[in-house]
Scaffold this motif. Structure first.
Motif, PDB file in Angstrom:
ATOM      1  N   ALA A  93       0.831  -1.206   0.000  1.00  0.00           N
ATOM      2  CA  ALA A  93       0.000   0.000   0.000  1.00  0.00           C
ATOM      3  C   ALA A  93       0.866   1.256   0.000  1.00  0.00           C
ATOM      4  CB  ALA A  93      -0.925  -0.022   1.221  1.00  0.00           C
ATOM      5  N   GLY A  94       1.941   1.258   0.803  1.00  0.00           N
ATOM      6  CA  GLY A  94       2.834   2.416   0.815  1.00  0.00           C
ATOM      7  C   GLY A  94       3.505   2.625  -0.530  1.00  0.00           C
ATOM      8  N   GLY A  95       3.900   1.532  -1.192  1.00  0.00           N
ATOM      9  CA  GLY A  95       4.496   1.661  -2.513  1.00  0.00           C
ATOM     10  C   GLY A  95       3.517   2.204  -3.535  1.00  0.00           C
ATOM     11  N   ALA A  96       2.245   1.787  -3.425  1.00  0.00           N
ATOM     12  CA  ALA A  96       1.230   2.303  -4.340  1.00  0.00           C
ATOM     13  C   ALA A  96       1.014   3.795  -4.134  1.00  0.00           C
ATOM     14  CB  ALA A  96      -0.074   1.526  -4.131  1.00  0.00           C
ATOM     15  N   VAL A  97       1.031   4.252  -2.880  1.00  0.00           N
ATOM     16  CA  VAL A  97       0.888   5.687  -2.607  1.00  0.00           C
ATOM     17  C   VAL A  97       2.078   6.454  -3.168  1.00  0.00           C
ATOM     18  CG1 VAL A  97       0.794   7.417  -0.767  1.00  0.00           C
ATOM     19  CG2 VAL A  97      -0.569   5.321  -0.589  1.00  0.00           C
ATOM     20  N   LEU A  98       3.286   5.932  -2.980  1.00  0.00           N
ATOM     21  CA  LEU A  98       4.472   6.604  -3.524  1.00  0.00           C
ATOM     22  C   LEU A  98       4.392   6.679  -5.051  1.00  0.00           C
ATOM     23  CD1 LEU A  98       7.274   5.018  -1.293  1.00  0.00           C
ATOM     24  CD2 LEU A  98       6.627   7.434  -1.367  1.00  0.00           C
ATOM     25  N   ALA A  99       3.926   5.609  -5.684  1.00  0.00           N
ATOM     26  CA  ALA A  99       3.800   5.627  -7.144  1.00  0.00           C
ATOM     27  C   ALA A  99       2.719   6.594  -7.589  1.00  0.00           C
ATOM     28  CB  ALA A  99       3.501   4.212  -7.643  1.00  0.00           C
ATOM     29  N   ALA A 100       1.608   6.642  -6.828  1.00  0.00           N
ATOM     30  CA  ALA A 100       0.536   7.566  -7.204  1.00  0.00           C
ATOM     31  C   ALA A 100       0.988   9.021  -7.078  1.00  0.00           C
ATOM     32  CB  ALA A 100      -0.695   7.309  -6.327  1.00  0.00           C
ATOM     33  N   LEU A 101       1.838   9.309  -6.110  1.00  0.00           N
ATOM     34  CA  LEU A 101       2.363  10.680  -5.949  1.00  0.00           C
ATOM     35  C   LEU A 101       3.572  10.924  -6.844  1.00  0.00           C
ATOM     36  CD1 LEU A 101       2.059  11.030  -2.052  1.00  0.00           C
ATOM     37  CD2 LEU A 101       0.529  11.939  -3.822  1.00  0.00           C
ATOM     38  N   ARG A 102       3.919   9.968  -7.661  1.00  0.00           N
ATOM     39  CA  ARG A 102       4.982  10.082  -8.662  1.00  0.00           C
ATOM     40  C   ARG A 102       6.363  10.299  -8.038  1.00  0.00           C
ATOM     41  NH1 ARG A 102       3.361  14.468 -12.951  1.00  0.00           N
ATOM     42  NH2 ARG A 102       5.263  13.635 -13.892  1.00  0.00           N
ATOM     43  N   TYR A 103       6.580   9.681  -6.853  1.00  0.00           N
ATOM     44  CA  TYR A 103       7.921   9.709  -6.276  1.00  0.00           C
ATOM     45  C   TYR A 103       8.745   8.604  -6.933  1.00  0.00           C
ATOM     46  CZ  TYR A 103       6.481  12.905  -2.593  1.00  0.00           C
ATOM     47  OH  TYR A 103       6.036  14.022  -1.912  1.00  0.00           O
ATOM     48  N   PRO A 104       9.999   8.818  -7.184  1.00  0.00           N
ATOM     49  CA  PRO A 104      10.834   7.794  -7.833  1.00  0.00           C
ATOM     50  C   PRO A 104      11.114   6.630  -6.884  1.00  0.00           C
ATOM     51  CG  PRO A 104      12.195   9.638  -7.156  1.00  0.00           C
ATOM     52  CD  PRO A 104      10.770  10.064  -6.895  1.00  0.00           C
TER      53      PRO A 104
END
Length: 407
Positions: A86-97
Motif C-alpha cells: 500500500a505504501g508503494g502504491a501511494v508513492l507511485a501515485a504521488l509520482r515519487y521515484p
C-alpha cells in the motif's frame, strides 16, 4: 578469546533473543543508507524530471514508514507486506521515484511471508506481491526492455522461493530434533521397562530356588528329627543332604544375584556367572527330590529337541516349582510323575501327584494366590506358552504347560 569477539558474540545472542530488535536495526540501516541517497539524487540528471516528483519531506516520511514496517515482519509478515504494498502504491501515485529503502523493504517482506507463514498465507502473499510488482513495472513511466522486465520478475519469484525453502529446511530440522527427543524418551521408557522385567525375573528365580531347596531341607530335617534316636546313621545322611542342598541353594542365589554385579565386582570377587539351569539338569533335580522320600518318575516321549534358552529355563523352573508344591502340600509319602512330550514345534510338560494336597493348594490360590502359582503363570506366558493347573482325575494335583520350542 579477545574482548571484541566476546562482545560480538554477546551482541549476536542478544539479537537472536530479540528478533523484533534485530528487524528494527535492519530497517534503521536501510534508512540510514537509502534516505541520504534519495535526497541527494537529482531526478533531472536522469532526464525524467517530467515523470517523477522531486523527493521532499512527505516522500521521505512515506519511505521511512514503509521501511520501518519491517520491525514487525516476523510477527505479522502478511500484514507488513500489505502495508508495504500500500505504501508503494501511494508513492507511485504521488509520482515519487523508486528508492533503495522501499524496494529492499518490499523484497524482505516477500521473503518474510514465505519464510514465516504456512503454504496458504505464503502463496497468497507471494501472488499479491508478484501482481503488484508487475503492475508497478508496467505503470513505471520509464521504458523497460523485456530482459530487464523478466529479470526483475524472476528476482521477486526467487526471493519468495528462497524464503519457502528456508522454512521447509527449518521444519525439517525441527522434526529431526523432535524425533530425537521422542527416541530419547522411548529409550528411557524401554530402559525402565527392562529394569522392571529384570527385577521380576530375578524375583521369580529367587522364589523358585529358595522355595525348592528350603522345602527339601525342611522335609529332610523333619525326617532326621524323627529317626535320630533309633537310626543315627540315617539321620546323619539326612543332615548331610540338608548341608548339600543348603550349599546348592546358596550357590544358586549367588549366581542369580551375581547378574546384578558389574564386571569389576565379579573380578574382585574372583567369581564367574554360571549358566542358568535347564532340562539337562533335570536328573540332578529329581535326585534331590527323591532324597526327601518323594517317589518321582520321569517319562520322555517324542524326539528330544533343544528348546530356546528361555524355554529351557522356564520348563526347568516349572518342574522345580511343581515338585516343591508337591512336597509342601502332598508330603514325602506321595508319588509324582514328570512327563516331557516333544513334537516338531512344541514341548509339553506335565507334573502330577497323587497326594491329598489339592484342597490346600486351591483354597490358598482362591484366597490369595501365592508367588509360586503366580510365578508359574507369568513364566509360561512370558514365552508364549499355555498353562493349566488343577486337580487330577482320581486324586492329587496336576500341572500342564505347553511351550513353543522357539520362544
Amino acid at each position: 578469546m579477545s574482548p571484541r569477539i566476546r562482545g560480538l558474540l554477546a551482541f549476536r545472542a542478544w539479537l537472536q533473543a530479540r528478533p523484533s530488535a534485530a528487524d528494527a536495526l535492519l530497517a534503521a540501516g536501510l534508512l540510514l543508507v537509502g534516505l541520504p541517497q534519495l535526497f541527494l539524487s537529482d531526478v533531472r540528471v536522469t532526464g525524467y524530471e517530467q515523470m517523477f516528483t522531486e523527493p521532499d519531506a512527505l516522500g521521505g516520511a512515506l519511505v521511512a514508514a514503509v521501511t520501518l514496517a519491517l520491525t514487525w515482519r516476523r510477527r505479522a509478515p502478511l500484514a507488513v507486506l500489505l502495508f508495504i504494498v500500500a505504501g508503494g502504491a501511494v508513492l507511485a501515485a504521488l509520482r515519487y521515484p523508486p528508492s533503495v529503502p522501499d524496494v529492499v523493504a518490499f523484497l524482505v517482506a516477500v521473503y518474510s511471508v514465505a519464510a514465516h507463514r504456512g503454504l496458504a498465507q505464503s502463496a497468497l502473499g507471494g501472488l499479491l506481491a508478484f501482481v503488484y510488482f508487475v503492475v508497478m513495472l508496467v505503470a513505471l513511466p520509464v521504458p523497460l526492455s523485456p530482459m530487464v522486465f523478466l529479470t526483475d520478475c524472476a528476482l521477486v519469484i526467487g526471493v519468495w522461493m528462497l524464503g519457502r525453502n528456508l522454512r521447509l529446511r527449518r521444519a525439517y530440522f525441527a522434526e529431526l530434533e523432535s524425533r530425537a527427543a521422542r527416541l530419547e524418551r522411548a529409550r528411557g521408557t524401554d530402559a525402565r521397562a527392562a529394569r522392571i522385567e529384570e527385577r521380576s525375573r530375578i524375583a521369580r528365580e529367587l522364589h523358585d530356588v529358595v522355595a525348592h531347596h528350603v522345602s527339601v531341607m525342611t522335609v529332610q530335617a523333619g525326617a532326621a528329627r524323627r529317626i535320630i534316636d533309633r537310626d543315627a546313621d540315617s539321620a546323619r545322611d539326612a543332615m548331610s543332604t540338608i548341608e548339600e542342598v543348603g550349599r546348592t541353594a546358596l550357590s544358586e542365589m549367588r549366581r542369580i544375584v551375581g547378574v546384578l554385579r558389574t564386571e569389576r565386582d565379579m573380578e574382585r570377587a574372583g567369581g564367574e556367572l554360571a549358566p542358568q539351569p535347564g532340562l539337562g539338569d533335570l536328573g540332578e533335580l529329581l535326585d534331590h527330590v527323591r532324597e526327601t522320600g518323594l517317589s518321582v518318575q520321569l517319562w520322555i516321549e517324542g524326539e528330544a529337541r533343544t528348546p530356546s534358552p528361555g524355554v529351557d529355563v522356564a520348563a526347568f523352573r516349572l518342574i522345580q516349582e511343581a515338585l516343591t508344591n508337591t512336597l509342601k502340600h502332598a508330603g514325602a509319602q506321595a508319588r509324582a510323575w514328570v512327563r516331557l512330550y516333544y513334537t516338531e514345534d512344541h514341548l509339553t510338560v506335565e507334573i502330577e501327584d497323587d497326594g491329598p494336597g489339592t484342597a490346600t493348594i486351591m483354597a490358598g490360590d482362591e484366597a490369595r494366590p501365592g508367588h509360586g502359582l503366580v510365578g508359574m503363570y507369568e513364566r509360561v506366558a512370558l514365552y508364549g506358552g499355555e498353562l493349566r493347573i488343577g486337580p487330577r482325575v482320581g486324586g492329587g494335583f496336576g500341572v500342564r504347560a505347553r511351550f513353543p520350542l522357539e520362544a
